[in-house]
Scaffold this motif. Structure first.
Motif, mmCIF file in Angstrom:
data_model
loop_
_atom_site.group_PDB
_atom_site.id
_atom_site.type_symbol
_atom_site.label_atom_id
_atom_site.label_comp_id
_atom_site.label_asym_id
_atom_site.label_seq_id
_atom_site.Cartn_x
_atom_site.Cartn_y
_atom_site.Cartn_z
ATOM 1 N N GLY A 1 0.772 -1.234 0.000
ATOM 2 C CA GLY A 1 0.000 0.000 0.000
ATOM 3 C C GLY A 1 0.798 1.274 0.000
ATOM 4 O O GLY A 1 0.248 2.348 0.277
ATOM 5 N N LEU A 2 2.101 1.214 -0.320
ATOM 6 C CA LEU A 2 2.932 2.408 -0.356
ATOM 7 C C LEU A 2 3.079 2.904 -1.791
ATOM 8 O O LEU A 2 3.016 2.111 -2.732
ATOM 9 C CB LEU A 2 4.316 2.118 0.239
ATOM 10 C CG LEU A 2 4.336 1.747 1.733
ATOM 11 C CD1 LEU A 2 5.747 1.397 2.170
ATOM 12 C CD2 LEU A 2 3.790 2.893 2.586
ATOM 13 N N PRO A 3 3.271 4.192 -1.985
ATOM 14 C CA PRO A 3 3.387 4.717 -3.348
ATOM 15 C C PRO A 3 4.692 4.287 -4.007
ATOM 16 O O PRO A 3 5.733 4.136 -3.344
ATOM 17 C CB PRO A 3 3.339 6.239 -3.152
ATOM 18 C CG PRO A 3 3.819 6.449 -1.754
ATOM 19 C CD PRO A 3 3.337 5.264 -0.969
ATOM 20 N N ALA A 4 4.629 4.104 -5.318
ATOM 21 C CA ALA A 4 5.827 3.735 -6.073
ATOM 22 C C ALA A 4 6.786 4.919 -6.138
ATOM 23 O O ALA A 4 6.380 6.080 -6.074
ATOM 24 C CB ALA A 4 5.433 3.293 -7.483
ATOM 25 N N GLN A 5 8.072 4.618 -6.245
ATOM 26 C CA GLN A 5 9.112 5.631 -6.293
ATOM 27 C C GLN A 5 9.803 5.624 -7.663
ATOM 28 O O GLN A 5 9.775 4.623 -8.380
ATOM 29 C CB GLN A 5 10.153 5.385 -5.196
ATOM 30 C CG GLN A 5 9.579 5.319 -3.797
ATOM 31 C CD GLN A 5 8.977 6.638 -3.358
ATOM 32 O OE1 GLN A 5 9.544 7.703 -3.593
ATOM 33 N NE2 GLN A 5 7.813 6.585 -2.712
ATOM 34 N N ARG A 6 10.440 6.729 -7.980
ATOM 35 C CA ARG A 6 11.131 6.817 -9.269
ATOM 36 C C ARG A 6 12.564 6.308 -9.187
ATOM 37 O O ARG A 6 13.174 5.972 -10.201
ATOM 38 C CB ARG A 6 11.116 8.261 -9.754
ATOM 39 C CG ARG A 6 9.720 8.792 -10.055
ATOM 40 C CD ARG A 6 9.771 10.258 -10.412
ATOM 41 N NE ARG A 6 10.607 10.487 -11.601
ATOM 42 C CZ ARG A 6 11.035 11.669 -11.992
ATOM 43 N NH1 ARG A 6 10.728 12.746 -11.278
ATOM 44 N NH2 ARG A 6 11.775 11.796 -13.077
ATOM 45 N N PHE A 7 13.124 6.279 -8.001
ATOM 46 C CA PHE A 7 14.461 5.739 -7.749
ATOM 47 C C PHE A 7 15.513 6.327 -8.679
ATOM 48 O O PHE A 7 15.861 7.492 -8.555
ATOM 49 C CB PHE A 7 14.443 4.214 -7.809
ATOM 50 C CG PHE A 7 13.656 3.582 -6.699
ATOM 51 C CD1 PHE A 7 13.958 3.838 -5.376
ATOM 52 C CD2 PHE A 7 12.588 2.751 -6.973
ATOM 53 C CE1 PHE A 7 13.231 3.264 -4.342
ATOM 54 C CE2 PHE A 7 11.853 2.175 -5.961
ATOM 55 C CZ PHE A 7 12.177 2.434 -4.638
ATOM 56 N N LEU A 8 16.048 5.538 -9.623
ATOM 57 C CA LEU A 8 17.144 5.980 -10.470
ATOM 58 C C LEU A 8 16.757 7.100 -11.431
ATOM 59 O O LEU A 8 17.630 7.704 -12.055
ATOM 60 C CB LEU A 8 17.710 4.797 -11.262
ATOM 61 C CG LEU A 8 18.437 3.728 -10.432
ATOM 62 C CD1 LEU A 8 18.799 2.538 -11.298
ATOM 63 C CD2 LEU A 8 19.684 4.304 -9.767
#
Length: 296
Positions: A145-152
């Motif tokens: 249930g956590l938002p996705a991240q853009r990371f790289l």
């Protein structure tokens, strides 16, 4: 006495016959490139047109180069993230593996395997794990249930991700060095402290940790040199992006030398980085000597 001297000379000559050829090869592969780079640092040359001597102007140019300053800050940020974490986490894992438990050999091997993996393999793994759309980490975040991240692809996250992957790839070396040092601590010291009433924390603080201080100095210098030379993982993942947020000093000098063909300026940057690394290393060695920590 003369016979002993002759015998010693013969043994020394025999030894040099074995190590001499490899020594010459190593020196040739080290000294010649270093001398050639020092010569290039005083030229303006793109590899095609005639070289033009500029003296020390390439070094003067670095003072007012905002791109180099930005690359230095990125390298410093990576170093502050990577070096302390690798040393402390390596010590903690080594303490956990310094026990007689089932499958301990398997655990020790597993922690060391990433160290022998190539940078290309580590970069491919990083792209797979941290892909914004289909990466394993974002899939795991969505499941809880956590938002996705853009990371790289996020300038604020990319260098942290690279530090994590560098830590994963090189942590095995620190663990193995600490593990060897832990197994070399005399059991008599530990048993004497226990007999005197020391608990586990006191044994670690006053017996184990002082014995590990030379190893800590060595691993810190080793990891520091590696962090200042960060290039391969950046090259295989972000290519200095996004928005040049992961461009390190070595990646910057590679761009200058091999993409923009400024061989002289790239060589000058490389020499300044070498000098800075040497000064930091010698400073830590001198400090360890004054602190009576014989790490070298």
């Amino acid at each position: 006495m003369r016979r002993r001297a002759v015998g010693a000379s013969r043994r020394a000559a025999t030894g040099w016959l074995f190590v001499g050829p490899s020594t010459l090869v190593i020196l040739g592969l080290s000294l010649f490139p270093a001398g050639w780079a020092f010569y290039l640092a005083q030229l303006k040359w793109n590899g095609f047109s005639p070289a033009r001597g500029v003296g020390f102007r390439n070094y003067e140019r670095m003072v007012d180069d905002p791109d180099l300053a930005s690359a230095a800050l990125h390298t410093l940020f990576f170093t502050l993230l990577y070096v302390p974490t690798s040393v402390f986490l390596g010590l903690g894992i080594a303490l956990a593996l310094n026990r007689r438990i089932r499958f301990i050999g398997l655990y020790r091997t597993a922690i060391f395997v990433p160290f022998v993996a190539s940078a290309a393999a580590t970069g491919i793994l990083a792209n797979y794990l941290f892909d914004p759309q289909f990466g394993f980490v974002n899939n795991a975040l969505r499941r809880v249930g956590l938002p996705a991240q853009r990371f790289l692809e996020d300038p604020n996250q990319a260098m942290t991700v690279i530090a994590l992957m560098s830590l994963w790839a090189s942590l095995g070396f620190t663990v193995v060095v600490y593990l060897a040092a832990l197994q070399d601590i005399p059991r008599d010291l530990v048993e004497a402290a226990v007999v005197d009433g020391a608990n586990r924390w006191q044994v670690f603080r006053h017996v184990v940790l002082p014995q590990l201080t030379p190893v800590t100095v060595f691993t810190t210098i080793w990891q520091l040199i590696g962090s200042l030379q960060l290039f391969d993982l950046v090259y295989t993942t972000t290519r200095g992006g996004p928005v040049e947020s992961t461009k390190t000093i070595v990646y910057y000098l590679w761009e200058q030398a091999f993409k923009q063909l400024n061989f002289g300026y790239g060589s000058a940057v490389a020499y300044v980085l070498f000098a800075a690394t040497m000064v930091i290393t010698l400073g830590m060695i001198v400090y360890s000597r004054f602190a009576k920590v014989q790490a070298f």
